[in-house]
Design a protein around this motif. Structure first.
Motif, PDB file in Angstrom:
ATOM      1  N   PRO A  60      99.977  33.790  32.095  1.00 59.24           N
ATOM      2  CA  PRO A  60      99.421  32.529  32.613  1.00 59.24           C
ATOM      3  C   PRO A  60     100.478  31.610  33.213  1.00 59.24           C
ATOM      4  O   PRO A  60     100.249  30.972  34.253  1.00 59.24           O
ATOM      5  N   PHE A  61     101.653  31.545  32.566  1.00 59.33           N
ATOM      6  CA  PHE A  61     102.726  30.700  33.083  1.00 59.33           C
ATOM      7  C   PHE A  61     103.282  31.262  34.389  1.00 59.33           C
ATOM      8  O   PHE A  61     103.510  30.522  35.353  1.00 59.33           O
ATOM      9  N   ALA A  62     103.464  32.582  34.422  1.00 56.94           N
ATOM     10  CA  ALA A  62     103.986  33.207  35.636  1.00 56.94           C
ATOM     11  C   ALA A  62     103.005  33.061  36.799  1.00 56.94           C
ATOM     12  O   ALA A  62     103.418  32.826  37.948  1.00 56.94           O
ATOM     13  N   ILE A  63     101.726  33.193  36.507  1.00 51.35           N
ATOM     14  CA  ILE A  63     100.710  33.100  37.564  1.00 51.35           C
ATOM     15  C   ILE A  63     100.714  31.708  38.190  1.00 51.35           C
ATOM     16  O   ILE A  63     100.787  31.553  39.419  1.00 51.35           O
ATOM     17  N   TRP A  64     100.682  30.680  37.357  1.00 47.18           N
ATOM     18  CA  TRP A  64     100.519  29.337  37.888  1.00 47.18           C
ATOM     19  C   TRP A  64     101.824  28.712  38.376  1.00 47.18           C
ATOM     20  O   TRP A  64     101.806  27.673  39.061  1.00 47.18           O
ATOM     21  N   ASN A  86      96.212  29.282  45.403  1.00 48.82           N
ATOM     22  CA  ASN A  86      95.419  28.929  44.223  1.00 48.82           C
ATOM     23  C   ASN A  86      94.256  29.890  44.002  1.00 48.82           C
ATOM     24  O   ASN A  86      93.875  30.179  42.861  1.00 48.82           O
ATOM     25  N   SER A  87      93.662  30.383  45.080  1.00 51.81           N
ATOM     26  CA  SER A  87      92.545  31.320  44.950  1.00 51.81           C
ATOM     27  C   SER A  87      92.975  32.577  44.202  1.00 51.81           C
ATOM     28  O   SER A  87      92.259  33.064  43.308  1.00 51.81           O
ATOM     29  N   ALA A  88      94.177  33.101  44.547  1.00 49.21           N
ATOM     30  CA  ALA A  88      94.685  34.294  43.863  1.00 49.21           C
ATOM     31  C   ALA A  88      95.023  33.984  42.407  1.00 49.21           C
ATOM     32  O   ALA A  88      94.816  34.824  41.511  1.00 49.21           O
ATOM     33  N   LYS A  89      95.500  32.786  42.151  1.00 51.16           N
ATOM     34  CA  LYS A  89      95.812  32.403  40.770  1.00 51.16           C
ATOM     35  C   LYS A  89      94.547  32.386  39.911  1.00 51.16           C
ATOM     36  O   LYS A  89      94.568  32.838  38.760  1.00 51.16           O
ATOM     37  N   TRP A  90      93.449  31.887  40.456  1.00 51.64           N
ATOM     38  CA  TRP A  90      92.191  31.899  39.721  1.00 51.64           C
ATOM     39  C   TRP A  90      91.701  33.333  39.506  1.00 51.64           C
ATOM     40  O   TRP A  90      91.163  33.670  38.447  1.00 51.64           O
ATOM     41  N   GLY A  91      91.883  34.168  40.523  1.00 48.03           N
ATOM     42  CA  GLY A  91      91.478  35.559  40.380  1.00 48.03           C
ATOM     43  C   GLY A  91      92.238  36.265  39.276  1.00 48.03           C
ATOM     44  O   GLY A  91      91.650  36.957  38.418  1.00 48.03           O
ATOM     45  N   LEU A  92      93.551  36.085  39.232  1.00 44.78           N
ATOM     46  CA  LEU A  92      94.370  36.704  38.193  1.00 44.78           C
ATOM     47  C   LEU A  92      94.053  36.122  36.816  1.00 44.78           C
ATOM     48  O   LEU A  92      94.060  36.839  35.804  1.00 44.78           O
ATOM     49  N   LEU A 150      87.501  36.792  40.447  1.00 44.88           N
ATOM     50  CA  LEU A 150      87.676  37.432  41.749  1.00 44.88           C
ATOM     51  C   LEU A 150      86.661  36.921  42.765  1.00 44.88           C
ATOM     52  O   LEU A 150      86.960  36.807  43.959  1.00 44.88           O
ATOM     53  N   ALA A 151      85.448  36.622  42.305  1.00 50.02           N
ATOM     54  CA  ALA A 151      84.438  36.066  43.220  1.00 50.02           C
ATOM     55  C   ALA A 151      84.903  34.717  43.757  1.00 50.02           C
ATOM     56  O   ALA A 151      84.774  34.427  44.953  1.00 50.02           O
ATOM     57  N   TRP A 152      85.441  33.890  42.875  1.00 55.22           N
ATOM     58  CA  TRP A 152      85.977  32.600  43.322  1.00 55.22           C
ATOM     59  C   TRP A 152      87.139  32.804  44.292  1.00 55.22           C
ATOM     60  O   TRP A 152      87.264  32.084  45.297  1.00 55.22           O
ATOM     61  N   MET A 153      87.995  33.774  44.003  1.00 59.09           N
ATOM     62  CA  MET A 153      89.124  34.056  44.880  1.00 59.09           C
ATOM     63  C   MET A 153      88.650  34.437  46.283  1.00 59.09           C
ATOM     64  O   MET A 153      89.169  33.916  47.291  1.00 59.09           O
ATOM     65  N   ARG A 154      87.661  35.315  46.360  1.00 59.61           N
ATOM     66  CA  ARG A 154      87.164  35.741  47.672  1.00 59.61           C
ATOM     67  C   ARG A 154      86.485  34.583  48.408  1.00 59.61           C
ATOM     68  O   ARG A 154      86.672  34.394  49.607  1.00 59.61           O
ATOM     69  N   TRP A 155      85.705  33.826  47.672  1.00 60.29           N
ATOM     70  CA  TRP A 155      84.986  32.719  48.306  1.00 60.29           C
ATOM     71  C   TRP A 155      85.962  31.652  48.794  1.00 60.29           C
ATOM     72  O   TRP A 155      85.847  31.130  49.898  1.00 60.29           O
ATOM     73  N   VAL A 199      96.237  44.312  35.342  1.00 60.82           N
ATOM     74  CA  VAL A 199      96.362  43.746  36.695  1.00 60.82           C
ATOM     75  C   VAL A 199      96.864  42.308  36.607  1.00 60.82           C
ATOM     76  O   VAL A 199      97.688  41.869  37.414  1.00 60.82           O
ATOM     77  N   SER A 200      96.396  41.580  35.607  1.00 60.12           N
ATOM     78  CA  SER A 200      96.749  40.163  35.502  1.00 60.12           C
ATOM     79  C   SER A 200      98.223  39.938  35.220  1.00 60.12           C
ATOM     80  O   SER A 200      98.745  38.847  35.494  1.00 60.12           O
TER      81      SER A 200
END
Length: 554
Positions: free
Chosen positions: A285-289, A295-301, A198-203, A331-332
């Motif tokens: 993981p497959f659904a997310i990507w 991409n930021s939200a994908k890393w967060g999830l 989530l930190a990466w997503m926000r940044w 959540v993921s």
């Protein structure tokens, strides 16, 4: 009035009671209400697990002023009011479960709030239902353990990180929540992937702004500072506080493993009692990507999904651990859940989840808790407060447990040390009661276990006799006409029962009370079998002990 108007007037009540749309959030909301009502009943009917007794024992220890463990014991301050309540230790634990149920409600709200960052409202509510309907969460989400409190604090912190403006007060709340969770349990570190994601997503969403990085770094540093201050404050008031770093180091040696998961059976059961959630988690993981999310939200999830891998290398993944682990995972799976409800009506998915949870609820054991209450009430009535005793998990909070918790990790350390700690405790103070509430103790008394070091096993076998149910009192049985010369490790008043005896050359008739000092004594049964039993003519409880398990399996 025209016929058409009359027809509309007659049909309007039917329209007011029309069912919600098939994909309305009302369906999972209603199911959440049903499952929370089930849990509320289970608060009072589900057997107390062994570690719930241990969790409360720390509270009672703190009230006596003898708590020595500053790490993972902040809850003793939050529940300092419990020992003053009326009732037995079981009753107080059930009261504390209501607080844990409230913590679970906070977790559900946090799952919904964080899910709304990625999906629409109905799917976000479904994420909360997926979590609550998981079999182990339904059974343990309200238990008196670290997990419900730490999960509520950490999930609330994740909501702040994932959705709130990174201002002073939200970041201060973030730091406080993470620090409190860390003081409650060192398992807090296992949420690191979720926070990093989530930190990466926000940044990333802020264009890798240096200001955002500084704010998040300050929040992390603040959590460390608040943790250190809380630890210092909490430890300072514990007059016999032990070194918390030593405990953390000892736990870390046992915490992780390589190879076959020791609790793999529980992992299988967790999946079987929450099949929809685990199938969605496998697809996540497959659904997310493959989704259209940034991409930021994908890393967060992805960070929120990673705790699902913990049973592959983290040791202590018993049933209650899934309360802690599955919250970010719920959540993921929201992207995969969105695909599911695009194919099948949300009402149908909700019905399947509610049906599975109802089946688990219907199969609950509601008898064991009566045995637990009978045992605790009998033991607490039998002995005055503050008397020392041995048992597995601190089941009698009004008494003082003279040995440490007999968990696999603790017993591993005990065997590694090779010190006869039970005997040492008996040499230091009178310990008149042994509570046989664990297989290790029961097997040691019959010689069927080598987990206890030989000196401890023989000390227990030679020092205690059965009294009522699992309760054993200090004493000895001498067959008619036999002479026993042995070491007495429990000094105090003893009653001669069953017949007369000659003790150290002195005649004592049946029913007489005499003092036995610590050391070697010779006892001869002169007219029938004799029992020397600790205490002044302690009478047998009128309540009949009903044989059966003391705890419910996972």
């Amino acid at each position: 009035m025209t016929a058409r108007a009359a027809s509309a007037e007659l049909s309007s009540p039917a329209r007011s009671f029309a069912l919600p749309a098939a994909n309305s959030a009302a369906w999972p909301l209603a199911a959440l209400g049903l499952l929370l009502a089930m849990q509320l009943s289970m608060v009072f009917t589900r057997a107390v697990n062994w570690d719930e007794f241990w969790f409360y024992y720390h509270v009672a220890d703190f009230a006596r002023g003898t708590l020595a463990q500053p790490l993972q014991s902040l809850h003793v301050r939050l529940f300092a009011w419990l020992p003053a309540l009326p009732g037995s230790g079981v009753d107080k634990i059930l009261t504390a479960r209501l607080v844990m149920l409230a913590c679970e409600a906070v977790t559900l709200a946090a799952i919904y709030a964080l899910s709304r960052r990625f999906v629409e409202r109905p799917v976000a509510v479904l994420a909360a239902l997926l979590y609550l309907s998981a079999g182990f969460v339904l059974q343990h989400g309200f238990s008196f353990r670290t997990d419900p409190m730490a999960t509520a604090a950490l999930m609330s912190a994740l909501v702040i990180l994932g959705r709130c403006r990174l201002g002073l007060w939200p970041l201060a709340a973030f730091a406080a929540l993470v620090a409190i969770a860390g003081m409650i349990t060192i398992k807090t570190v296992l949420y690191a992937p979720a926070f990093i994601g989530l930190a990466w997503m926000r940044w990333s969403a802020d264009g890798f702004s240096p200001a955002t990085a500084l704010r998040m770094a300050a929040a992390g540093l603040g959590a460390g500072v608040v943790f250190a201050l809380l630890y210092a404050w909490h430890a300072a008031s514990l007059t016999t506080a032990t070194e918390g770093t030593a405990m953390a180091a000892s736990a870390s040696r046992w915490m992780f493993f390589l190879g076959v998961p020791p609790y793999w059976q529980m992992g299988v059961k967790a999946a079987l009692t929450a099949p929809v959630l685990f199938l969605l988690a496998l697809a996540a993981p497959f659904a997310i990507w493959r989704s259209a999310l940034p991409n930021s939200a994908k890393w967060g999830l992805s960070g929120l999904w990673l705790p699902l891998t913990l049973p592959l290398f983290y040791t202590n993944t018993a049933a209650y651990f899934y309360v802690f682990m599955l919250a970010p995972v719920a959540v993921s799976v929201t992207v995969a859940a969105h695909s599911l409800v695009s194919r099948y009506p949300l009402a149908l998915v909700t019905g399947v989840l509610a049906l599975l949870a109802t089946g688990a609820f219907a199969m609950e054991d509601r008898d064991t808790i009566h045995r637990q209450r009978a045992l605790v009430e009998t033991a607490e009535t039998l002995l005055p407060q503050g008397i020392a005793y041995f048992d597995h998990n601190g089941m009698l909070p009004s008494l003082v447990k003279a040995n440490y918790l007999m968990t696999p990790s603790a017993m591993f350390s005990y065997r590694q040390n090779g010190v006869a700690s039970f005997r040492k405790a008996m040499e230091a103070r009178p310990i008149p009661m042994l509570l046989v509430n664990d297989e290790i103790i029961a097997s040691s008394l019959t010689g069927g276990s080598d987990i206890l070091v030989p000196e401890d096993a023989s000390a227990l076998r030679d020092s205690y006799v059965p009294f009522w149910g699992p309760i054993m009192l200090a004493g000895a049985d001498i067959a008619s006409g036999k002479v026993r010369t042995s070491e007495w490790l429990v000094p105090g008043q003893y009653t001669v029962l069953g017949g007369s005896a000659v003790i150290d050359g002195q005649f004592h008739q049946q029913g007489s009370v005499m003092h036995m000092s610590r050391g070697s004594h010779t006892v001869e049964a002169v007219d029938g079998s004799v029992r020397l039993q600790w205490g002044d003519n302690l009478s047998q409880p009128t309540r009949i002990w009903e044989e059966g398990p003391l705890y419910v399996g996972f």
